[in-house]
Design a protein around this motif. Sequence first.
Motif, PDB file in Angstrom:
ATOM      1  N   SER A 162       0.817  -1.214   0.000  1.00 19.37           N
ATOM      2  CA  SER A 162       0.000   0.000   0.000  1.00 19.37           C
ATOM      3  C   SER A 162       0.852   1.265   0.000  1.00 19.37           C
ATOM      4  O   SER A 162       0.344   2.350   0.257  1.00 19.37           O
ATOM      5  N   VAL A 163       2.134   1.131  -0.285  1.00 16.76           N
ATOM      6  CA  VAL A 163       3.047   2.273  -0.247  1.00 16.76           C
ATOM      7  C   VAL A 163       3.138   2.903  -1.630  1.00 16.76           C
ATOM      8  O   VAL A 163       3.271   2.198  -2.642  1.00 16.76           O
ATOM      9  N   GLN A 164       3.080   4.234  -1.685  1.00 17.38           N
ATOM     10  CA  GLN A 164       3.187   4.952  -2.958  1.00 17.38           C
ATOM     11  C   GLN A 164       4.669   5.140  -3.314  1.00 17.38           C
ATOM     12  O   GLN A 164       5.228   6.221  -3.183  1.00 17.38           O
ATOM     13  N   TYR A 165       5.302   4.060  -3.759  1.00 19.61           N
ATOM     14  CA  TYR A 165       6.725   4.089  -4.083  1.00 19.61           C
ATOM     15  C   TYR A 165       6.987   4.280  -5.572  1.00 19.61           C
ATOM     16  O   TYR A 165       8.092   4.640  -5.974  1.00 19.61           O
ATOM     17  N   VAL A 166       5.976   4.060  -6.397  1.00 20.17           N
ATOM     18  CA  VAL A 166       6.172   4.058  -7.846  1.00 20.17           C
ATOM     19  C   VAL A 166       6.630   5.420  -8.347  1.00 20.17           C
ATOM     20  O   VAL A 166       7.461   5.523  -9.252  1.00 20.17           O
ATOM     21  N   GLY A 167       6.110   6.485  -7.759  1.00 20.67           N
ATOM     22  CA  GLY A 167       6.484   7.823  -8.194  1.00 20.67           C
ATOM     23  C   GLY A 167       7.973   8.074  -8.064  1.00 20.67           C
ATOM     24  O   GLY A 167       8.599   8.686  -8.951  1.00 20.67           O
ATOM     25  N   MET A 168       8.582   7.592  -6.984  1.00 22.19           N
ATOM     26  CA  MET A 168      10.019   7.777  -6.792  1.00 22.19           C
ATOM     27  C   MET A 168      10.808   6.953  -7.807  1.00 22.19           C
ATOM     28  O   MET A 168      11.838   7.411  -8.322  1.00 22.19           O
ATOM     29  N   ARG A 169      10.346   5.736  -8.096  1.00 21.92           N
ATOM     30  CA  ARG A 169      11.022   4.932  -9.117  1.00 21.92           C
ATOM     31  C   ARG A 169      10.888   5.578 -10.496  1.00 21.92           C
ATOM     32  O   ARG A 169      11.821   5.538 -11.304  1.00 21.92           O
ATOM     33  N   GLN A 170       9.735   6.168 -10.766  1.00 23.37           N
ATOM     34  CA  GLN A 170       9.540   6.814 -12.067  1.00 23.37           C
ATOM     35  C   GLN A 170      10.464   8.011 -12.245  1.00 23.37           C
ATOM     36  O   GLN A 170      10.969   8.258 -13.347  1.00 23.37           O
ATOM     37  N   VAL A 171      10.686   8.762 -11.197  1.00 17.69           N
ATOM     38  CA  VAL A 171      11.618   9.894 -11.276  1.00 17.69           C
ATOM     39  C   VAL A 171      13.029   9.397 -11.550  1.00 17.69           C
ATOM     40  O   VAL A 171      13.769   9.982 -12.354  1.00 17.69           O
ATOM     41  N   SER A 172      13.419   8.305 -10.900  1.00 21.71           N
ATOM     42  CA  SER A 172      14.730   7.713 -11.179  1.00 21.71           C
ATOM     43  C   SER A 172      14.827   7.305 -12.644  1.00 21.71           C
ATOM     44  O   SER A 172      15.849   7.545 -13.302  1.00 21.71           O
ATOM     45  N   ALA A 173      13.756   6.708 -13.170  1.00 20.99           N
ATOM     46  CA  ALA A 173      13.740   6.300 -14.582  1.00 20.99           C
ATOM     47  C   ALA A 173      13.825   7.497 -15.510  1.00 20.99           C
ATOM     48  O   ALA A 173      14.489   7.450 -16.558  1.00 20.99           O
ATOM     49  N   LEU A 174      13.158   8.585 -15.138  1.00 19.10           N
ATOM     50  CA  LEU A 174      13.175   9.787 -15.963  1.00 19.10           C
ATOM     51  C   LEU A 174      14.586  10.362 -16.070  1.00 19.10           C
ATOM     52  O   LEU A 174      15.063  10.696 -17.166  1.00 19.10           O
ATOM     53  N   PHE A 175      15.264  10.465 -14.945  1.00 18.90           N
ATOM     54  CA  PHE A 175      16.636  10.962 -14.955  1.00 18.90           C
ATOM     55  C   PHE A 175      17.552  10.010 -15.723  1.00 18.90           C
ATOM     56  O   PHE A 175      18.390  10.436 -16.517  1.00 18.90           O
ATOM     57  N   GLY A 176      17.405   8.706 -15.470  1.00 18.44           N
ATOM     58  CA  GLY A 176      18.267   7.727 -16.129  1.00 18.44           C
ATOM     59  C   GLY A 176      18.062   7.672 -17.624  1.00 18.44           C
ATOM     60  O   GLY A 176      19.028   7.529 -18.393  1.00 18.44           O
ATOM     61  N   SER A 177      16.816   7.798 -18.058  1.00 17.20           N
ATOM     62  CA  SER A 177      16.541   7.737 -19.496  1.00 17.20           C
ATOM     63  C   SER A 177      17.122   8.941 -20.221  1.00 17.20           C
ATOM     64  O   SER A 177      17.498   8.851 -21.399  1.00 17.20           O
ATOM     65  N   ALA A 178      17.206  10.092 -19.550  1.00 18.81           N
ATOM     66  CA  ALA A 178      17.736  11.303 -20.193  1.00 18.81           C
ATOM     67  C   ALA A 178      19.237  11.210 -20.450  1.00 18.81           C
ATOM     68  O   ALA A 178      19.767  11.962 -21.277  1.00 18.81           O
ATOM     69  N   VAL A 179      19.918  10.304 -19.768  1.00 17.30           N
ATOM     70  CA  VAL A 179      21.365  10.159 -19.969  1.00 17.30           C
ATOM     71  C   VAL A 179      21.676   9.756 -21.409  1.00 17.30           C
ATOM     72  O   VAL A 179      22.670  10.214 -21.995  1.00 17.30           O
ATOM     73  N   VAL A 180      20.820   8.929 -22.011  1.00 16.42           N
ATOM     74  CA  VAL A 180      21.068   8.427 -23.371  1.00 16.42           C
ATOM     75  C   VAL A 180      21.041   9.559 -24.396  1.00 16.42           C
ATOM     76  O   VAL A 180      22.018   9.764 -25.124  1.00 16.42           O
ATOM     77  N   PRO A 181      19.950  10.334 -24.491  1.00 15.23           N
ATOM     78  CA  PRO A 181      19.956  11.408 -25.493  1.00 15.23           C
ATOM     79  C   PRO A 181      20.972  12.512 -25.203  1.00 15.23           C
ATOM     80  O   PRO A 181      21.537  13.087 -26.143  1.00 15.23           O
ATOM     81  N   ILE A 182      21.210  12.817 -23.923  1.00 15.56           N
ATOM     82  CA  ILE A 182      22.185  13.868 -23.603  1.00 15.56           C
ATOM     83  C   ILE A 182      23.587  13.437 -24.024  1.00 15.56           C
ATOM     84  O   ILE A 182      24.350  14.229 -24.609  1.00 15.56           O
ATOM     85  N   SER A 183      23.946  12.188 -23.760  1.00 13.58           N
ATOM     86  CA  SER A 183      25.268  11.687 -24.164  1.00 13.58           C
ATOM     87  C   SER A 183      25.402  11.654 -25.677  1.00 13.58           C
ATOM     88  O   SER A 183      26.455  12.006 -26.229  1.00 13.58           O
ATOM     89  N   ALA A 184      24.342  11.229 -26.357  1.00 13.07           N
ATOM     90  CA  ALA A 184      24.365  11.211 -27.823  1.00 13.07           C
ATOM     91  C   ALA A 184      24.496  12.625 -28.374  1.00 13.07           C
ATOM     92  O   ALA A 184      25.254  12.869 -29.332  1.00 13.07           O
ATOM     93  N   ALA A 185      23.771  13.580 -27.776  1.00 16.39           N
ATOM     94  CA  ALA A 185      23.855  14.971 -28.227  1.00 16.39           C
ATOM     95  C   ALA A 185      25.249  15.542 -27.982  1.00 16.39           C
ATOM     96  O   ALA A 185      25.747  16.352 -28.782  1.00 16.39           O
ATOM     97  N   THR A 186      25.895  15.127 -26.910  1.00 15.67           N
ATOM     98  CA  THR A 186      27.261  15.587 -26.631  1.00 15.67           C
ATOM     99  C   THR A 186      28.215  15.110 -27.713  1.00 15.67           C
ATOM    100  O   THR A 186      29.054  15.877 -28.206  1.00 15.67           O
TER     101      THR A 186
END
Length: 686
Positions: free
Chosen positions: A82-106
């Motif tokens: 019953s713990v609302q933990y998914v939101g914190m995992r989603q934020v981690s995923a959001l930050f982690g997913s941005a690493v791919v396009p930022i590195s490619a753009a670099t």
Amino acid sequence: METFIALIGAISLGLRLYQIEHPNHVCWDEVHFGKYASYYINRTLFFDVHPPLGKIIFALSGYMTGYEGDFNYNKPGDVMRSVQYVGMRQVSALFGSAVVPISAATVWELSSSPIATILTAFFILSDTALTVMSRFILLDSILLFYMSLSCYCYVKHTKSRPFSSSWWLHLCGCGVSLACTVGVKFVGLFVVALIGLSVIGDLWKIVGNKSIPLEQFVQHILARIYTLIFIPLFVYCSIYVLHFIALSSSGPGDSFYSSVFQTSIINNPLYHAKMPEYVAYGSEITLKNYRTAGGYLHSHPQHYPKEFGAHMQQVTSYRQRHERNHWILGAVSKELQNTNEHVYIKDGDSILLQHKQTKEWLYSVDEPAPLTHRQGRVGCYSNTSDNKNNMFKIKVVHGHQDDGRISPIYSVFQMIHINQNCSLSCKGRELPNWAPGQQEVTCNSDVSSQSASLWNIEEIFDARLPIIRLDWKHSRPTFFSRLIEAHLVMFANNRNLKPKLEEFRSRPWMWPLAYKGQLFSVEPHILMLGNPVTHVLILLLLVPTSYLFLRDMIIYQRSKAYKDTDKSLFTNILKVYRQMGWLGLAWLLHYLPFWPMTRVLYPHHYLPAYVFSCMFTGVSADHLLKRFTSLFKPSTASVIQYFGVVLLCASTAASFYILSPIVYGYDSDAEDNPMLKYQVNTHWDF
């Protein structure tokens, strides 16, 4: 290329968000960072060896998605139904997913090569370790995001016209990102070193450019001081302003800090503390070691093991408040022992210390301490109070009154053993299992006022003495004094992180080989293991890249001797090598510092270096393809390049697909375990 980068970012986010709610139990270090988010939401002080930004982001995201900070995160495997933990995992995923396009753009900004950009994107996108790390409440995805953003902003600024709006924007963005990188983990200092060295190189080029006047060169220096020093310092300090405001109430982290620091913590016993202004013979006290992150002088009924000779009660340092930290200050002279009046203790006085609970006396003998054999052992005996081995002399270092009286919290002193002429000391060495969670206390023959041998009285319990509110006479610590102490405590505890006896010890040589992963969950089975195909490819391509580099440099150097040589042939080659050199430096700066470290290490410590290695390999693979296909006709060369890129991307993507069960979880106990046939390395825990 912008469309490709956006598409690859969307795919990266999808891979990380897929079934992110599973498993619905605490996985690996979520036990720490989920708990820290709870502390922030409840505004209770805790201690962690990392700076606060990543944990603040998780706490804020959890609060905004309905998490109320009411789950304890006691141990891995605890179910969060019953713990609302998914939101914190989603934020981690959001930050982690941005690493791919930022590195490619670099890489795109650095090389202007579609092939290098595509390969970099696929190498990072298809890495299983990066995907796993981004799907849980862990700091590394946030760290990698700000690290990648720092590099992108720096490279983008170098491509902009000096002092243009784009130039200023990306230079300021680089400074802010650097502060945020360090604000998540101290390994962010490695990217600070990278940008610092790059800036020095840029300024060196500018000073050698005769077309740039001296006044403009000074402007370049001042611009970088402002954007890469002042702005990051302001942002970093602002993070700690939020940290101290959020964690304003007493919690489990109080005792990691000094007594003076604790006077600023609401609901702490020392906040608006009321106690006697000075200590007297007969007072009940607690003693705190003045060393950074020092503990309390502690004793308990257990005795030292028999192999340590004299059968004496253990005396240790214990970090938490406890009733066994209480001592009674006794007088040496018979006259003072028999008087009914209170007599204040002063600098230079001799004292006895009696443990309140066990009634035994603090004692030191000329025998080796359990761990530090060159220093004397300290314990407790139930012998009479007139024994010379019980006597200590107070030597105040700072904080006493003009008449020598000693205040709680603010007076700092040594306790010199009169018979042995040694100083009661604690250097923070953890004792074995016969005293779990406690530190060794010794008597050090070096009586110089080093921090390990300094103590202060934290609390006084004495109904005979007049009570005052101490903060009426003493000011609370300033923001900057708290900031400095918080960092000293983090550094001290970071050094002391040691692996447990049964714990696998990951070493840096294992990381580029994907030698062994980190188990995140037992059931379902989730393993953080790097993509073996990408790891092998990175190492294999180092050989031809190194060969070509040495060959080209020798040819270039020898060509300088001939004035009629067309040196323009080397212009593009040298440009590519400069790109690879910068990325290779970034790789090494984030990898080599781990080799001499004695603290506990894990495979995820390689992830920042791994991202740079993927970028390096993307550029080098592009260079090797172009050099190889230059032997063919242009039409044939383009076809070979196309198939080469497809082959490399397809092989890494196929490897990710095959290993995807270790990312999303599978039943490792099943008789038809689908992963065992891929276990080419016995250290892979499939």
